[in-house]
Write an enzyme that holds these catalytic residues in place. Structure first.
Site, PDB file in Angstrom:
ATOM      1  N   ASP A  52       0.815  -1.131  -0.154  1.00 58.16           N
ATOM      2  CA  ASP A  52       0.092   0.028  -0.068  1.00 58.16           C
ATOM      3  C   ASP A  52       0.647   1.379  -0.069  1.00 58.16           C
ATOM      4  O   ASP A  52       0.301   2.378   0.039  1.00 58.16           O
ATOM      5  CB  ASP A  52      -0.980   0.185   1.120  1.00 58.16           C
ATOM      6  CG  ASP A  52      -0.396  -0.104   2.477  1.00 58.16           C
ATOM      7  OD1 ASP A  52       0.997  -0.254   2.542  1.00 58.16           O
ATOM      8  OD2 ASP A  52      -1.079  -0.176   3.398  1.00 58.16           O
ATOM      9  N   SER A  53       2.189   1.063   0.119  1.00 57.67           N
ATOM     10  CA  SER A  53       3.170   2.157  -0.347  1.00 57.67           C
ATOM     11  C   SER A  53       2.985   2.690  -1.668  1.00 57.67           C
ATOM     12  O   SER A  53       3.143   3.952  -1.918  1.00 57.67           O
ATOM     13  CB  SER A  53       4.563   1.649  -0.422  1.00 57.67           C
ATOM     14  OG  SER A  53       4.879   0.464  -1.169  1.00 57.67           O
ATOM     15  N   ASP A  91      -0.919  -5.800   0.254  1.00 57.81           N
ATOM     16  CA  ASP A  91      -1.577  -5.475   1.476  1.00 57.81           C
ATOM     17  C   ASP A  91      -2.846  -5.249   1.619  1.00 57.81           C
ATOM     18  O   ASP A  91      -3.559  -4.936   0.596  1.00 57.81           O
ATOM     19  CB  ASP A  91      -0.820  -4.112   1.538  1.00 57.81           C
ATOM     20  CG  ASP A  91       0.570  -4.093   2.159  1.00 57.81           C
ATOM     21  OD1 ASP A  91       0.628  -4.709   3.120  1.00 57.81           O
ATOM     22  OD2 ASP A  91       1.286  -3.190   1.931  1.00 57.81           O
ATOM     23  N   LYS A 120      -1.193  -9.324   3.098  1.00 63.16           N
ATOM     24  CA  LYS A 120      -0.484  -9.023   4.290  1.00 63.16           C
ATOM     25  C   LYS A 120      -1.151  -7.872   5.179  1.00 63.16           C
ATOM     26  O   LYS A 120      -1.749  -7.196   4.656  1.00 63.16           O
ATOM     27  CB  LYS A 120       0.852  -8.355   3.726  1.00 63.16           C
ATOM     28  CG  LYS A 120       1.692  -7.635   4.870  1.00 63.16           C
ATOM     29  CD  LYS A 120       3.182  -7.113   4.301  1.00 63.16           C
ATOM     30  CE  LYS A 120       3.391  -5.942   3.890  1.00 63.16           C
ATOM     31  NZ  LYS A 120       3.046  -4.855   4.534  1.00 63.16           N
ATOM     32  N   GLU A 122      -0.984  -5.355   8.974  1.00 63.79           N
ATOM     33  CA  GLU A 122       0.002  -4.664   9.901  1.00 63.79           C
ATOM     34  C   GLU A 122      -0.676  -5.178  11.421  1.00 63.79           C
ATOM     35  O   GLU A 122      -2.064  -5.017  11.550  1.00 63.79           O
ATOM     36  CB  GLU A 122      -0.158  -3.566   9.608  1.00 63.79           C
ATOM     37  CG  GLU A 122       0.497  -3.004   8.291  1.00 63.79           C
ATOM     38  CD  GLU A 122       0.710  -1.391   8.383  1.00 63.79           C
ATOM     39  OE1 GLU A 122       0.643  -0.638   9.046  1.00 63.79           O
ATOM     40  OE2 GLU A 122       1.121  -1.014   7.326  1.00 63.79           O
ATOM     41  N   GLU A 187       9.722  -4.326   9.882  1.00 60.56           N
ATOM     42  CA  GLU A 187      10.169  -3.019   9.472  1.00 60.56           C
ATOM     43  C   GLU A 187      10.792  -2.059  10.323  1.00 60.56           C
ATOM     44  O   GLU A 187      10.069  -1.911  11.777  1.00 60.56           O
ATOM     45  CB  GLU A 187       8.799  -2.177   8.905  1.00 60.56           C
ATOM     46  CG  GLU A 187       9.249  -0.892   8.426  1.00 60.56           C
ATOM     47  CD  GLU A 187       8.230  -0.238   7.177  1.00 60.56           C
ATOM     48  OE1 GLU A 187       7.138  -0.980   6.770  1.00 60.56           O
ATOM     49  OE2 GLU A 187       8.432   0.743   6.692  1.00 60.56           O
TER      50      GLU A 187
HETATM   51  O1  KIV Z   1       3.776  -1.202   1.638  1.00 56.11           O
HETATM   52  C1  KIV Z   1       4.715  -1.403   1.323  1.00 56.11           C
HETATM   53  O2  KIV Z   1       5.329  -1.326   0.262  1.00 56.11           O
HETATM   54  C2  KIV Z   1       5.247  -2.377   2.451  1.00 56.11           C
HETATM   55  C3  KIV Z   1       6.744  -2.313   2.650  1.00 56.11           C
HETATM   56  C4  KIV Z   1       7.379  -1.184   3.197  1.00 56.11           C
HETATM   57  C5  KIV Z   1       7.202  -3.581   3.742  1.00 56.11           C
HETATM   58  O3  KIV Z   1       4.727  -2.575   3.218  1.00 56.11           O
END
Ligand code: KIV
Length: 269
Positions: A52-53, A91, A120, A122, A187
């Site tokens: 989600d970056s 994510d 994924k 958090e 992280e």
């Molecule tokens: O969203 C993302 O790119 C991430 C990485 C920083 C691990 O979760």
């Protein structure tokens, strides 16, 4: 002959777990579109993370919070369709997994429409993880710095520096593994803490700003290609420096992870 004969398989979670056992480092990069997916895959990057970056590096927001489930499905599908070998993780975006029921709905969309192999999330969300795993959805947990909680934590800071915080992260790591998580992204934590977690857990630990002892490494693609705006985090590295092309930079990253030359001490805490 089974109906599955002849189907060409991409890497699986079992392959990643075998890599941990044999000591082969797992290379991972974020990817958000078909072109980069195909390029990274052809070079041999093991895992593509549709992070989600993308909210920051693709959409230009200041955090990952505005990213929607529809955004994640769109980018996940683009990445998943274009790769042949790499394992694809996506994510669950902010506030899309508040309860096991909501998490299941979001994860099902990412698996069915986004065509990813794992999701994924958090935090040490054991109840949510157990529910997803029970439904056949592999889960990668994410501990340490949690970008979706940046408003609660007050910024993008290293986590686990004091003994109490370090113990809590270690306890969370054991908890997510017991709940059925198959992978852990760690992280921005001190290298020593990450090394302890990686050695104690059965499941692979992929680090970002977590030192060289993790079972694999991940970076945000646009950071390591030096095209992200703003300050590149200390734990990242500009792999374009000295490279002849984007493909060469990715190849250098892949080799550096496999040979344990990245991350160096200067990229660790
Ligand atoms: O969203 C993302 O790119 C991430 C990485 C920083 C691990 O979760």
């Amino acid at each position: 002959m089974t109906p599955y004969a002849g189907i060409r398989q991409s890497l699986t979670i079992t392959d990643l777990q075998s890599m941990k056992q044999s000591g082969e480092k797992i290379s991972c990069l974020t990817a958000y579109d078909a072109s980069f997916s195909a390029l990274l895959d052809a070079i041999g990057i093991d895992v593509l993370l549709v992070g989600d970056s993308l909210g920051m590096v693709i959409q230009g927001h200041h955090s990952t919070l505005p990213v929607t489930v529809n955004d994640m499905v769109y980018h996940s599908r683009s990445v998943a369709q274009a790769r042949k070998r790499a394992f694809v993780i996506a994510d669950l975006p902010f506030a899309s997994y508040a309860s096991p029921k909501q998490a299941l709905q979001t994860a099902a969309r990412l698996m069915q429409e986004g065509m990813v192999q794992m999701i994924k999330l958090e935090g040490a969300r054991s109840e949510v993880i157990a529910c997803l795993v029970d439904q056949g959805i592999p889960v990668c947990a994410h501990l340490g710095l949690l970008p979706q909680s940046v408003n609660r934590s007050g910024g993008y800071k290293v986590q686990g520096r004091d003994a109490g915080q370090a113990e809590a992260i270690l306890a969370d790591a054991h908890q997510i593994q017991a709940a059925g998580a198959g992978l852990l992204v760690l992280e921005c934590v001190p290298a020593q803490l990450a090394a302890e977690i990686a050695s104690r857990l059965r499941i692979p630990v992929i680090g970002i700003g977590a030192g060289a002892a993790c079972d694999g490494q991940v970076l945000v693609l646009y950071d390591m290609l030096n095209i992200s705006t703003g300050i590149r985090p200390r734990f990242s590295k500009n792999f374009m420096a000295g490279a002849e092309s984007i493909a060469d930079a990715v190849q250098r990253y892949h080799q550096a992870v496999k040979s344990m030359q990245f991350p160096a001490q200067e990229h660790s805490y």
